[in-house]
Design a protein around this motif. Structure first.
Motif, PDB file in Angstrom:
ATOM      1  N   ASP A 280     -18.496  58.457  23.233  1.00 56.38           N
ATOM      2  CA  ASP A 280     -18.192  58.595  24.529  1.00 56.38           C
ATOM      3  C   ASP A 280     -19.614  58.583  25.209  1.00 56.38           C
ATOM      4  O   ASP A 280     -20.627  58.070  24.635  1.00 56.38           O
ATOM      5  CB  ASP A 280     -17.641  60.225  24.356  1.00 56.38           C
ATOM      6  N   ASP A 281     -19.459  59.941  26.364  1.00 51.86           N
ATOM      7  CA  ASP A 281     -20.379  59.833  26.689  1.00 51.86           C
ATOM      8  C   ASP A 281     -21.850  60.366  26.509  1.00 51.86           C
ATOM      9  O   ASP A 281     -23.391  60.277  26.273  1.00 51.86           O
ATOM     10  CB  ASP A 281     -20.957  60.233  27.673  1.00 51.86           C
ATOM     11  N   VAL A 282     -21.633  61.332  25.575  1.00 48.91           N
ATOM     12  CA  VAL A 282     -22.857  61.847  24.353  1.00 48.91           C
ATOM     13  C   VAL A 282     -22.923  61.182  23.705  1.00 48.91           C
ATOM     14  O   VAL A 282     -24.452  60.715  23.366  1.00 48.91           O
ATOM     15  CB  VAL A 282     -22.003  62.750  23.600  1.00 48.91           C
ATOM     16  N   LEU A 283     -23.309  59.987  22.865  1.00 54.19           N
ATOM     17  CA  LEU A 283     -23.113  59.380  21.754  1.00 54.19           C
ATOM     18  C   LEU A 283     -23.441  58.189  23.144  1.00 54.19           C
ATOM     19  O   LEU A 283     -25.267  56.952  22.245  1.00 54.19           O
ATOM     20  CB  LEU A 283     -21.980  58.661  20.839  1.00 54.19           C
ATOM     21  N   ARG A 284     -23.383  57.930  24.112  1.00 54.48           N
ATOM     22  CA  ARG A 284     -24.025  56.621  24.707  1.00 54.48           C
ATOM     23  C   ARG A 284     -24.972  56.933  25.379  1.00 54.48           C
ATOM     24  O   ARG A 284     -25.877  56.419  24.954  1.00 54.48           O
ATOM     25  CB  ARG A 284     -22.662  56.447  26.065  1.00 54.48           C
ATOM     26  N   ASP A 285     -25.177  58.530  25.509  1.00 54.33           N
ATOM     27  CA  ASP A 285     -26.537  59.398  25.871  1.00 54.33           C
ATOM     28  C   ASP A 285     -27.460  58.430  24.958  1.00 54.33           C
ATOM     29  O   ASP A 285     -29.128  59.025  24.707  1.00 54.33           O
ATOM     30  CB  ASP A 285     -26.249  60.449  25.944  1.00 54.33           C
TER      31      ASP A 285
ATOM     32  N   VAL B  38     -32.732  55.360  22.995  1.00 56.57           N
ATOM     33  CA  VAL B  38     -33.104  54.251  21.288  1.00 56.57           C
ATOM     34  C   VAL B  38     -33.124  53.386  22.166  1.00 56.57           C
ATOM     35  O   VAL B  38     -34.475  52.745  22.105  1.00 56.57           O
ATOM     36  CB  VAL B  38     -32.389  53.966  20.717  1.00 56.57           C
ATOM     37  N   GLY B  39     -32.297  52.337  22.994  1.00 53.95           N
ATOM     38  CA  GLY B  39     -33.069  51.645  23.638  1.00 53.95           C
ATOM     39  C   GLY B  39     -32.577  49.944  23.472  1.00 53.95           C
ATOM     40  O   GLY B  39     -32.094  49.989  22.355  1.00 53.95           O
TER      41      GLY B  39
ATOM     42  N   ASP C  14     -25.971  51.635  12.888  1.00 53.22           N
ATOM     43  CA  ASP C  14     -27.092  51.436  12.917  1.00 53.22           C
ATOM     44  C   ASP C  14     -27.634  51.404  14.971  1.00 53.22           C
ATOM     45  O   ASP C  14     -27.833  50.668  15.864  1.00 53.22           O
ATOM     46  CB  ASP C  14     -28.043  49.821  12.563  1.00 53.22           C
ATOM     47  N   PRO C  15     -28.723  52.707  14.583  1.00 58.30           N
ATOM     48  CA  PRO C  15     -28.324  53.096  15.882  1.00 58.30           C
ATOM     49  C   PRO C  15     -29.027  52.309  17.039  1.00 58.30           C
ATOM     50  O   PRO C  15     -30.093  52.430  17.880  1.00 58.30           O
ATOM     51  CB  PRO C  15     -29.025  54.603  16.768  1.00 58.30           C
TER      52      PRO C  15
ATOM     53  N   LEU D  22     -34.471  59.397  14.034  1.00 62.46           N
ATOM     54  CA  LEU D  22     -33.576  59.862  13.824  1.00 62.46           C
ATOM     55  C   LEU D  22     -33.200  60.969  14.263  1.00 62.46           C
ATOM     56  O   LEU D  22     -31.677  61.709  15.324  1.00 62.46           O
ATOM     57  CB  LEU D  22     -32.405  59.172  13.091  1.00 62.46           C
ATOM     58  N   LEU D  23     -33.536  62.259  13.438  1.00 64.25           N
ATOM     59  CA  LEU D  23     -33.048  63.750  13.591  1.00 64.25           C
ATOM     60  C   LEU D  23     -33.467  64.101  14.373  1.00 64.25           C
ATOM     61  O   LEU D  23     -32.189  64.898  15.045  1.00 64.25           O
ATOM     62  CB  LEU D  23     -33.975  63.360  12.547  1.00 64.25           C
TER      63      LEU D  23
END
Length: 335
Positions: free
Chosen positions: A14-19, A24-25, A230-231, A259-260
């Protein structure tokens, strides 16, 4: 120039994980989870509720453009809602013909429409007329419902209906997410439509990305579950493609430290967005996806799996260095 697209994933991305992921890029654009259109003209606030990025010029906080996805089966209703949505100036409008979920397909939406190429054409051409010239208009499809007998016909129907581009998840609805993805079928679609096609499905690593592009013939690739697990996948693909890195071992310990604070931001945003009883489940869902790539995520998942409250999770996140890494005040009272 090849593009990397961040996929929609209902119930998780959702918008939170998209953010977090776009911070990360590596992504050229992201596609929202679907907004269901069923018989009514939605108010603009309904689109903004699912896609808060629309209040920020249609971009994530990191600046990644957001394409908003609609799901439905009525050509006129979809067109009306696409027109309404276009006034909010998203980076594009996308139609969902790929969702395999039974609850969606029972109501005539998602991948079940691939049984009726004529309806795909009616939907696409109706929405095309409602989307302003210059605003990208795309569609995402699978290879079919149960088999590939109408795959090319469906792709042509969407192309003839006026979409500017296609994303193809290289499985049928019946196959769900079972491997393998049939990238060779994406190549066949590329042969029969003039529009750009992006390949989607089973890209978990840089090696997968290379094979996907080689087999499908597509320059553009959409990352979904691989990006959630894997972000750093998109960023690493970018570096390898630019010749900055080789395909050697990735330092997962360094990645975990990076990632933390992103995990902390994710948790804080989730707590602000959803009811307290649902927040721990959202964090567990993402940690479960991260486990195969990060030993720290596996340990953290096991630590919070039995927990049910936000306060309990906060305690564990402090103990595992997540909230400390974000510099978020002082740890809660352990008593």
């Amino acid at each position: 120039m090849s593009r990397l697209l961040l996929a929609p994933m209902e119930g998780l991305l959702d918008d939170v994980l998209r953010d977090v992921l776009t911070r990360v890029g590596g992504y050229d654009l992201a596609v929202s989870e679907f907004i269901r259109v069923s018989g009514t003209l939605l108010p603009q606030r309904s689109f903004v509720r699912v896609c808060p990025e629309l209040a920020r010029s249609g971009r994530t906080r990191a600046g990644t453009p957001l394409v908003v996805q609609l799901l439905g089966s009525d050509p006129n209703c979809l067109a009306d809602n696409a027109g309404q949505l276009s006034r909010l100036a998203p980076a594009g409008i996308d139609l969902n013909f790929g969702c395999p979920a039974a609850k969606v397909n029972r109501h005539g939406g998602g991948a079940t429409l691939l049984a009726d190429p004529e309806q795909l054409f009616r939907i696409a051409s109706s929405v095309r007329r409602a989307v302003p010239a210059g605003m990208p208009f795309s569609a995402k499809m699978r290879l079919g419902v149960r088999d590939t007998s109408r795959t090319l016909e469906c792709a042509r129907a969407l192309a003839d209906g006026g979409v500017d581009s296609l994303v193809v998840h290289a499985r049928t609805r019946a196959e769900g997410y079972r491997p393998p993805a049939h990238w060779e079928w994406v190549a066949r679609i590329c042969e029969v439509v003039a529009q750009p096609v992006a390949a989607n499905g089973d890209v978990w690593t840089i090696a997968d990305y290379r094979r996907c592009r080689a087999v499908s013939g597509c320059r553009d690739v959409m990352l979904g579950r691989g990006a959630v697990a894997d972000p750093f996948l998109a960023r690493n693909i970018r570096r390898v493609m630019a010749g900055e890195d080789d395909d050697g071992e990735v330092d997962r310990s360094a990645d975990w430290q990076e990632l933390l604070p992103l995990l902390a931001s994710y948790w804080q945003q989730v707590c602000a967005k959803v009811a307290p009883q649902h927040a721990p489940g959202r964090l567990k869902l993402w940690l479960a996806a991260l486990r195969p790539n990060f030993a720290g995520a596996a340990a953290l998942f096991l630590a919070i799996r039995p927990l049910r409250t936000v306060d309990e999770v906060n305690q564990r996140l402090w103990q595992h260095g997540v909230l400390a890494a974000a510099g978020d005040g002082r740890p809660p009272d352990a008593g």
